[in-house]
Design a protein around this motif. Structure first.
Motif, PDB file in Angstrom:
ATOM      1  N   TYR A   8       0.829  -1.203   0.000  1.00  0.00           N
ATOM      2  CA  TYR A   8       0.000   0.000   0.000  1.00  0.00           C
ATOM      3  C   TYR A   8       0.868   1.260   0.000  1.00  0.00           C
ATOM      4  CZ  TYR A   8      -3.753   3.227   1.006  1.00  0.00           C
ATOM      5  OH  TYR A   8      -4.644   4.267   0.922  1.00  0.00           O
ATOM      6  N   GLU A  22       1.145  15.176   3.455  1.00  0.00           N
ATOM      7  CA  GLU A  22       0.053  15.571   4.341  1.00  0.00           C
ATOM      8  C   GLU A  22      -0.744  14.378   4.867  1.00  0.00           C
ATOM      9  OE1 GLU A  22      -0.363  18.695   5.228  1.00  0.00           O
ATOM     10  OE2 GLU A  22      -2.170  18.328   6.439  1.00  0.00           O
ATOM     11  N   TYR A  23      -0.982  13.390   4.002  1.00  0.00           N
ATOM     12  CA  TYR A  23      -1.975  12.372   4.377  1.00  0.00           C
ATOM     13  C   TYR A  23      -1.496  10.916   4.373  1.00  0.00           C
ATOM     14  CZ  TYR A  23      -5.280  16.206   3.886  1.00  0.00           C
ATOM     15  OH  TYR A  23      -5.937  17.403   4.037  1.00  0.00           O
ATOM     16  N   LYS A  25       0.491   9.151   6.171  1.00  0.00           N
ATOM     17  CA  LYS A  25       0.507   8.481   7.474  1.00  0.00           C
ATOM     18  C   LYS A  25      -0.919   8.084   7.889  1.00  0.00           C
ATOM     19  CE  LYS A  25       1.712   9.599  12.184  1.00  0.00           C
ATOM     20  NZ  LYS A  25       1.924  10.754  13.032  1.00  0.00           N
ATOM     21  N   GLU A  26      -1.839   9.040   7.736  1.00  0.00           N
ATOM     22  CA  GLU A  26      -3.230   8.770   8.103  1.00  0.00           C
ATOM     23  C   GLU A  26      -3.849   7.714   7.187  1.00  0.00           C
ATOM     24  OE1 GLU A  26      -5.207  10.228  10.548  1.00  0.00           O
ATOM     25  OE2 GLU A  26      -3.327  10.998  11.336  1.00  0.00           O
ATOM     26  N   MET A  27      -3.536   7.817   5.894  1.00  0.00           N
ATOM     27  CA  MET A  27      -4.106   6.856   4.928  1.00  0.00           C
ATOM     28  C   MET A  27      -3.606   5.444   5.221  1.00  0.00           C
ATOM     29  SD  MET A  27      -3.944   9.164   1.487  1.00  0.00           S
ATOM     30  CE  MET A  27      -4.407   7.900   0.328  1.00  0.00           C
ATOM     31  N   ARG A  29      -2.704   4.299   8.089  1.00  0.00           N
ATOM     32  CA  ARG A  29      -3.356   3.810   9.304  1.00  0.00           C
ATOM     33  C   ARG A  29      -4.788   3.345   8.997  1.00  0.00           C
ATOM     34  NH1 ARG A  29      -2.983   7.573  14.370  1.00  0.00           N
ATOM     35  NH2 ARG A  29      -0.852   6.874  14.244  1.00  0.00           N
ATOM     36  N   VAL A  30      -5.498   4.129   8.193  1.00  0.00           N
ATOM     37  CA  VAL A  30      -6.869   3.735   7.822  1.00  0.00           C
ATOM     38  C   VAL A  30      -6.837   2.436   7.017  1.00  0.00           C
ATOM     39  CG1 VAL A  30      -8.876   4.399   6.422  1.00  0.00           C
ATOM     40  CG2 VAL A  30      -7.813   6.066   7.922  1.00  0.00           C
ATOM     41  N   GLU A  33      -6.312  -0.440   9.398  1.00  0.00           N
ATOM     42  CA  GLU A  33      -7.526  -0.736  10.169  1.00  0.00           C
ATOM     43  C   GLU A  33      -8.565  -1.432   9.287  1.00  0.00           C
ATOM     44  OE1 GLU A  33      -7.568   2.715  13.591  1.00  0.00           O
ATOM     45  OE2 GLU A  33      -7.890   3.293  11.530  1.00  0.00           O
ATOM     46  N   SER A  34      -8.664  -0.991   8.040  1.00  0.00           N
ATOM     47  CA  SER A  34      -9.604  -1.636   7.106  1.00  0.00           C
ATOM     48  C   SER A  34      -9.161  -3.071   6.849  1.00  0.00           C
ATOM     49  CB  SER A  34      -9.647  -0.879   5.772  1.00  0.00           C
ATOM     50  OG  SER A  34     -10.010   0.447   5.979  1.00  0.00           O
ATOM     51  N   SER A  37     -10.043  -5.297   9.707  1.00  0.00           N
ATOM     52  CA  SER A  37     -11.479  -5.565   9.878  1.00  0.00           C
ATOM     53  C   SER A  37     -12.057  -6.358   8.709  1.00  0.00           C
ATOM     54  CB  SER A  37     -12.252  -4.255  10.054  1.00  0.00           C
ATOM     55  OG  SER A  37     -12.200  -3.500   8.870  1.00  0.00           O
TER      56      SER A  37
END
Lengths: 273, 112
Positions: A8, A22-23, A25-27, A29-30, A33-34, A37
């Motif tokens: 990824y 900008e994103y 790191k957050e992406m 992590r999401v 988590e996806s 799950s």
């Protein structure tokens, strides 16, 4: 870090650098988590690839890189070369009775060059012209017409050449999905966008066809460039191979725009009072 | 008539209408609220969030720990975002009423 996350993070390189900074790191992590799950299923990866390809394209276009203009110009030039040179070549072959053409039926060669290599790029040019009004109904209608026409012309040329389409093994996949699946997927997308349906609402089969189509389409293109098994390559080996490659690249700008543009059509355009 | 919002924008506005959420929280809320029909991928989610921040529809809050003690970026609706969501809801309501008047949907009880 697991393999899935590494894959990824490699895909995140497709986004503009500023967006990554900008994103990413957050992406990531999401994504993790996806993944935990939903599990690493085939469907999960199809959705992930689709999400990355469509949103990275959108970010690149909106990121001020003028990617759309670059692609449109590139596609336009390629389409002009392809749309004008090959029909002329076809006429020359017919009228001058060129030696290589004697080896095959002249009418077969003519129809192949005209339908497969001539008219399709001309329609692509018309569609690219429509792209000068981004996010309009014309844009999506143009994309829809281009890919529908390519599908019709491909089938027509097969019938005119009296080819039989093998229905087993890799040829089945190449012809029905690689050759037809991509235009079908793109045509459906163009139609859906034209009818103001979001890309996310497209039937899964359309996305799947498109995904498989892209992979086989690229494989087929590389294969054709690498091993000259195409008709044009027999006539003009080097130029033919190059033109085949260019022909396939002319489709990419349209595909890019279809994937990348999520902005809705304004009601005033879509529903004139 | 106002310009229609994309499904992603409207669903993010709805997710933030009642509480502040981080990215994954938004994704989960949309998924649950739409019976798993709309699944926002990370790229679509953060691309849309970026544009909504630029349009001042949402604002980012200082990082803080979530329930799992991980530091997250939270987002909340701005007054402009709330107004946009309300306008979109009214636009959709108008369309639904139009469909009712054309008998595409059943009439509501007590409404003529």
């Amino acid at each position: 870090m697991n393999l899935e996350t590494r894959v990824y993070q490699a895909l995140l390189k497709l986004y503009p650098r500023a967006f990554q900074r900008e994103y990413s790191k957050e992406m990531t992590r999401v994504f993790q988590e996806s993944l935990s799950s939903q599990g690493s299923s085939f469907g999960f990866w199809i959705r992930t690839f689709w999400d990355v390809i469509s949103s990275a394209g959108r970010e690149r276009i909106s990121g001020g890189l003028n990617m759309q203009n670059v692609l449109v110009k590139f596609g336009g030039v390629a389409a002009v070369i392809h749309g004008l040179v090959l029909p002329l070549l076809a006429i020359l072959i017919m009228t001058k009775n060129w030696e290589p053409a004697k080896q095959i039926d002249g009418l077969v060669l003519f129809t192949n060059l005209l339908f497969n290599d001539g008219l399709l790029p001309l329609i692509v040019i018309a569609s690219l012209f429509c792209l000068s009004r981004p996010h309009s109904r014309m844009e999506y209608l143009g994309c829809f017409l281009a890919f529908t026409a390519s599908l019709v012309f491909t089938i027509a040329s097969q019938i005119l050449r009296q080819d039989t389409i093998p229905i087993t093994g890799i040829w089945f996949e190449t012809y029905l999905i690689g050759l037809f699946g991509l235009p079908i997927g793109l045509a459906l997308m163009g139609l859906a966008r034209f009818r103001r349906t979001g890309v996310t609402n497209l039937p899964s089969i359309s996305k799947l066809l498109f995904g498989i189509g892209v992979v086989l389409f690229i494989t087929r293109t590389i294969g054709q460039v690498a091993v000259s098994n195409a008709l044009a390559s027999d006539v003009i080996p080097q130029l033919g191979r190059m033109l085949l490659f260019i022909e396939r690249l002319t489709w990419l700008p349209l595909a890019w725009v279809l994937l990348a543009s999520q902005k809705p059509i304004t009601p005033s355009r879509a529903q004139p009072a | 008539m106002p310009e229609a919002l994309t499904p992603a924008v409207f669903h993010i506005l709805l997710a933030l209408a009642d509480q502040e959420r981080h990215g994954y929280g938004i994704m989960q809320d949309v998924l649950e609220r739409t019976d798993n029909q709309i699944r926002l991928g990370p790229g679509t989610l953060y691309g849309t969030i970026k544009r909504m921040l630029e349009a001042n529809q949402i604002e980012e809050l200082p990082e803080r720990e979530d329930e799992n003690h991980q530091r997250r970026r939270y987002y909340k609706l701005t007054s402009a975002g709330r107004k946009t969501a309300k306008t979109e809801a009214e636009r959709l309501e108008h369309l639904v009423n139009l469909a009712r008047s054309k008998r595409l949907l059943p009439q509501l009880k007590g409404v003529r």
